[in-house]
Design a protein around this motif. Structure first.
Motif, PDB file in Angstrom:
ATOM      1  N   ILE A  53      69.559 -62.186  16.577  1.00 50.68           N
ATOM      2  CA  ILE A  53      67.907 -61.719  16.433  1.00 50.68           C
ATOM      3  C   ILE A  53      67.446 -60.910  17.803  1.00 50.68           C
ATOM      4  CG2 ILE A  53      65.620 -62.749  16.343  1.00 50.68           C
ATOM      5  CD1 ILE A  53      66.719 -65.050  14.500  1.00 50.68           C
ATOM      6  N   LEU A  54      67.987 -61.353  18.754  1.00 46.32           N
ATOM      7  CA  LEU A  54      67.645 -60.990  20.130  1.00 46.32           C
ATOM      8  C   LEU A  54      68.397 -59.501  20.093  1.00 46.32           C
ATOM      9  CD1 LEU A  54      68.327 -63.869  22.528  1.00 46.32           C
ATOM     10  CD2 LEU A  54      66.358 -62.669  22.111  1.00 46.32           C
ATOM     11  N   SER A  55      69.608 -59.242  19.678  1.00 44.78           N
ATOM     12  CA  SER A  55      70.251 -58.133  19.585  1.00 44.78           C
ATOM     13  C   SER A  55      69.492 -56.955  18.752  1.00 44.78           C
ATOM     14  CB  SER A  55      71.750 -58.049  19.245  1.00 44.78           C
ATOM     15  OG  SER A  55      71.976 -58.249  17.865  1.00 44.78           O
ATOM     16  N   THR A  56      68.851 -57.593  17.715  1.00 46.00           N
ATOM     17  CA  THR A  56      68.281 -56.356  17.043  1.00 46.00           C
ATOM     18  C   THR A  56      66.939 -55.847  17.937  1.00 46.00           C
ATOM     19  OG1 THR A  56      66.716 -58.335  15.991  1.00 46.00           O
ATOM     20  CG2 THR A  56      68.895 -57.382  15.048  1.00 46.00           C
ATOM     21  N   ILE A  57      66.737 -56.729  18.619  1.00 46.05           N
ATOM     22  CA  ILE A  57      65.487 -56.168  19.474  1.00 46.05           C
ATOM     23  C   ILE A  57      65.770 -55.465  20.798  1.00 46.05           C
ATOM     24  CG2 ILE A  57      63.230 -56.959  21.247  1.00 46.05           C
ATOM     25  CD1 ILE A  57      63.435 -59.592  19.335  1.00 46.05           C
ATOM     26  N   VAL A  58      66.915 -55.753  21.472  1.00 47.58           N
ATOM     27  CA  VAL A  58      67.468 -55.262  22.559  1.00 47.58           C
ATOM     28  C   VAL A  58      68.536 -54.108  22.741  1.00 47.58           C
ATOM     29  CG1 VAL A  58      68.374 -55.668  24.663  1.00 47.58           C
ATOM     30  CG2 VAL A  58      66.805 -57.460  23.815  1.00 47.58           C
ATOM     31  N   HIS A  59      69.165 -54.265  21.255  1.00 44.85           N
ATOM     32  CA  HIS A  59      70.275 -53.296  21.069  1.00 44.85           C
ATOM     33  C   HIS A  59      71.121 -53.105  22.010  1.00 44.85           C
ATOM     34  CE1 HIS A  59      67.680 -52.052  17.711  1.00 44.85           C
ATOM     35  NE2 HIS A  59      66.638 -51.758  18.619  1.00 44.85           N
ATOM     36  N   LYS A 287      73.072 -53.822  28.309  1.00 44.32           N
ATOM     37  CA  LYS A 287      74.513 -54.012  28.488  1.00 44.32           C
ATOM     38  C   LYS A 287      75.000 -55.270  27.509  1.00 44.32           C
ATOM     39  CE  LYS A 287      75.684 -51.799  32.735  1.00 44.32           C
ATOM     40  NZ  LYS A 287      76.423 -52.061  34.279  1.00 44.32           N
ATOM     41  N   GLU A 288      74.298 -56.385  27.478  1.00 44.54           N
ATOM     42  CA  GLU A 288      74.635 -57.362  26.800  1.00 44.54           C
ATOM     43  C   GLU A 288      73.643 -58.341  26.699  1.00 44.54           C
ATOM     44  OE1 GLU A 288      77.715 -59.558  28.677  1.00 44.54           O
ATOM     45  OE2 GLU A 288      76.419 -60.635  29.788  1.00 44.54           O
ATOM     46  N   VAL A 289      73.520 -58.964  25.250  1.00 43.78           N
ATOM     47  CA  VAL A 289      72.964 -60.137  25.177  1.00 43.78           C
ATOM     48  C   VAL A 289      73.752 -61.262  25.339  1.00 43.78           C
ATOM     49  CG1 VAL A 289      71.498 -61.484  23.302  1.00 43.78           C
ATOM     50  CG2 VAL A 289      71.079 -59.119  23.708  1.00 43.78           C
ATOM     51  N   ARG A 290      73.336 -62.298  25.941  1.00 43.28           N
ATOM     52  CA  ARG A 290      74.438 -63.286  26.433  1.00 43.28           C
ATOM     53  C   ARG A 290      73.867 -64.697  26.214  1.00 43.28           C
ATOM     54  NH1 ARG A 290      79.552 -62.704  30.313  1.00 43.28           N
ATOM     55  NH2 ARG A 290      80.259 -64.988  30.438  1.00 43.28           N
ATOM     56  N   ALA A 291      74.607 -65.713  25.722  1.00 43.01           N
ATOM     57  CA  ALA A 291      74.073 -67.114  25.755  1.00 43.01           C
ATOM     58  C   ALA A 291      74.829 -67.870  26.976  1.00 43.01           C
ATOM     59  CB  ALA A 291      74.423 -67.818  24.414  1.00 43.01           C
ATOM     60  N   TRP A 292      74.168 -68.798  27.627  1.00 44.05           N
ATOM     61  CA  TRP A 292      74.670 -69.567  28.808  1.00 44.05           C
ATOM     62  C   TRP A 292      74.359 -70.841  28.662  1.00 44.05           C
ATOM     63  CZ3 TRP A 292      77.235 -66.652  32.416  1.00 44.05           C
ATOM     64  CH2 TRP A 292      76.999 -65.137  32.275  1.00 44.05           C
ATOM     65  N   THR A 293      75.385 -71.624  29.216  1.00 43.27           N
ATOM     66  CA  THR A 293      75.330 -73.137  28.900  1.00 43.27           C
ATOM     67  C   THR A 293      74.928 -73.924  30.314  1.00 43.27           C
ATOM     68  OG1 THR A 293      76.859 -73.144  27.103  1.00 43.27           O
ATOM     69  CG2 THR A 293      76.572 -75.222  28.339  1.00 43.27           C
ATOM     70  N   TYR A 323      62.164 -67.959  24.032  1.00 39.59           N
ATOM     71  CA  TYR A 323      62.840 -67.397  23.086  1.00 39.59           C
ATOM     72  C   TYR A 323      61.767 -66.992  21.965  1.00 39.59           C
ATOM     73  CZ  TYR A 323      65.347 -66.513  18.686  1.00 39.59           C
ATOM     74  OH  TYR A 323      65.680 -66.080  17.596  1.00 39.59           O
ATOM     75  N   GLU A 324      60.843 -67.893  21.547  1.00 40.07           N
ATOM     76  CA  GLU A 324      59.867 -67.597  20.425  1.00 40.07           C
ATOM     77  C   GLU A 324      58.965 -66.248  20.758  1.00 40.07           C
ATOM     78  OE1 GLU A 324      60.631 -70.391  21.757  1.00 40.07           O
ATOM     79  OE2 GLU A 324      61.631 -71.468  20.054  1.00 40.07           O
ATOM     80  N   ASP A 325      58.467 -66.262  21.901  1.00 35.66           N
ATOM     81  CA  ASP A 325      57.696 -65.411  22.569  1.00 35.66           C
ATOM     82  C   ASP A 325      58.501 -63.994  22.450  1.00 35.66           C
ATOM     83  OD1 ASP A 325      55.589 -67.166  22.823  1.00 35.66           O
ATOM     84  OD2 ASP A 325      56.109 -67.508  24.858  1.00 35.66           O
ATOM     85  N   PHE A 326      59.776 -63.967  23.136  1.00 41.44           N
ATOM     86  CA  PHE A 326      60.487 -62.835  23.043  1.00 41.44           C
ATOM     87  C   PHE A 326      60.409 -62.085  21.835  1.00 41.44           C
ATOM     88  CE2 PHE A 326      63.883 -59.990  23.902  1.00 41.44           C
ATOM     89  CZ  PHE A 326      63.963 -59.433  25.071  1.00 41.44           C
ATOM     90  N   VAL A 327      60.928 -63.023  20.812  1.00 37.78           N
ATOM     91  CA  VAL A 327      61.108 -62.781  19.280  1.00 37.78           C
ATOM     92  C   VAL A 327      59.697 -61.989  18.927  1.00 37.78           C
ATOM     93  CG1 VAL A 327      61.829 -63.104  16.943  1.00 37.78           C
ATOM     94  CG2 VAL A 327      62.965 -63.967  19.007  1.00 37.78           C
ATOM     95  N   HIS A 328      58.886 -62.675  19.066  1.00 42.16           N
ATOM     96  CA  HIS A 328      57.305 -62.546  18.468  1.00 42.16           C
ATOM     97  C   HIS A 328      56.856 -61.315  18.995  1.00 42.16           C
ATOM     98  CE1 HIS A 328      53.486 -63.296  16.228  1.00 42.16           C
ATOM     99  NE2 HIS A 328      53.081 -63.202  17.513  1.00 42.16           N
ATOM    100  N   TYR A 329      56.974 -61.075  20.270  1.00 42.55           N
ATOM    101  CA  TYR A 329      56.444 -59.757  20.873  1.00 42.55           C
ATOM    102  C   TYR A 329      57.471 -58.747  21.032  1.00 42.55           C
ATOM    103  CZ  TYR A 329      52.611 -62.831  21.376  1.00 42.55           C
ATOM    104  OH  TYR A 329      51.285 -63.790  21.420  1.00 42.55           O
TER     105      TYR A 329
END
Length: 362
Positions: A53-59, A287-293, A323-329
């Motif tokens: 979902i994040l990648s569809t926004i950031v490409h 450059k990337e969308v990345r998940a961190w732990t 996350y929810e705000d990043f996607v919503h807006y």
């Protein structure tokens, strides 16, 4: 970050089959005891639909999931705490893990050898738990013996540890695992230092027949898990291993026919993640969308340090969007315009799903 879940159980219960399904590796999973002599380690991606979902926004150019390590350890038998089978080696490898997946056989295939001659899940659980408790008792008794020589000096901290060990010994001697031992704010730091085998978070994996998921065996394990304040996930490990061997396209077709979005084993991967009390934050750029732990409760500088140690040392501030705000807006600029972008300092505790950009100095 090196978080590890150890896969344990009696020989021939499905540990290596589970490992193969998790990692798509091809380690031996043969029908005789102690096939796995050395631990196999596999790094497994944690499924997270938020990345797409994040990648569809950031490409971005790439998408990178977070990971967890799984360790397949040699089978344990009765008497392992005294060196039977590969006991000493087994126990040493378990001490290096952060949490335990205990695989229990719940299928009755006569062609698959059982080390005890018959299938009895509760007996098998008792064997493993008893051996781990005995190993912990030995460790505690040795520690108490060393402290007893220093206790006369009147050191309050030594007295506190000695009393804690005494209470722990009584607790373990009653057949209860250390993870059920009640600690206080004062005693927990000492308790954590003991690195007890039965003090590690544990989850039962019931290796069931495809048609036998509601068997009496499974119900007994579920009751046991409730008493131990843990959980059980039923899986047909042979089915999961065969599914893992399919091509990506065949997997999609097969899951579609089952009206499912993912195989059950993904639940197990997520369960391991949560068993270790971990959470995810994201970085998102061209450059990337990345998940961190990071562990729950981690501050912003600690989270920054998972990306690079220099980020933690030179931490200035964190730019945070939930996350929810990043996607919503629809991204950073939209969140800024809506007032959902905020600056946080060193005391900020990272929240699950935060999209973060760190500022640091050298």
């Amino acid at each position: 970050m090196g978080f590890q879940c150890g896969i344990v159980g009696l020989p021939n219960v499905g540990k290596s089959t589970l490992f193969n399904a998790l990692t798509k590796a091809d380690v031996p999973a043969l029908n005789y005891p102690f096939c796995t002599k050395d631990p196999n380690v596999g790094i497994v991606s944690v499924p997270d639909p938020r990345l797409e979902i994040l990648s569809t926004i950031v490409h971005p150019e790439s998408i990178v999931p977070t990971t967890i390590r799984f360790v397949d350890i040699a089978g344990l038998v009765k008497g392992a705490s005294e060196g039977e089978g590969l006991g000493n080696q087994f126990l040493a490898h378990i001490r290096e893990t952060d949490a335990i997946f205990h695989v229990v056989r719940c299928f009755g295939d006569k062609d698959v050898i059982h080390v005890s001659g018959s299938v009895s899940p509760m007996r098998d659980i008792e064997i493993i738990n008893t051996e781990l408790i005995l190993a912990d008792l030995e460790s505690i008794q040795k520690r108490r013996e060393k402290l007893s020589k220093k206790i006369k000096a009147g050191d309050k901290l030594i007295q506190l540890e000695y009393d804690l060990l005494k209470n722990l010994e009584q607790h373990l001697s009653s057949g209860k695992p250390a993870r059920l031992f009640p600690t206080t704010h004062e005693t927990f730091p000492l308790f954590a230092q003991f690195s007890l085998l039965t003090g590690k978070p544990l989850l039962y994996v019931a290796n069931v027949d495809e048609t036998n998921e509601n068997s009496e065996w499974l119900q007994a394990i579920q009751k046991c898990a409730e008493q131990e304040n843990t959980a059980v996930i039923p899986l047909s490990l042979q089915w999961e291993a065969e599914f893992a061997d399919l091509s990506p396209e065949d997997r999609r077709v097969f899951l579609s026919s089952l009206q499912s979005e993912e195989p059950k084993i993904t639940q197990l991967i997520r369960a391991g993640y949560h068993l270790l009390h971990l959470q995810t934050f994201f970085t998102a750029g061209p450059k990337e969308v990345r998940a961190w732990t990071v562990p729950h409760g981690s501050t912003a500088p600690v989270a920054a340090g998972t990306i690079h140690s220099d980020f933690e040392k030179g931490f200035i501030r964190a730019e945070v969007i939930h996350y929810e705000d990043f996607v919503h807006y629809k991204g950073e600029q939209g969140a800024k315009d809506a007032g959902k972008w905020h600056l946080e300092g060193k005391d900020y505790k990272v929240q699950e799903g935060d999209v973060v950009h760190f500022r640091f100095g050298t």
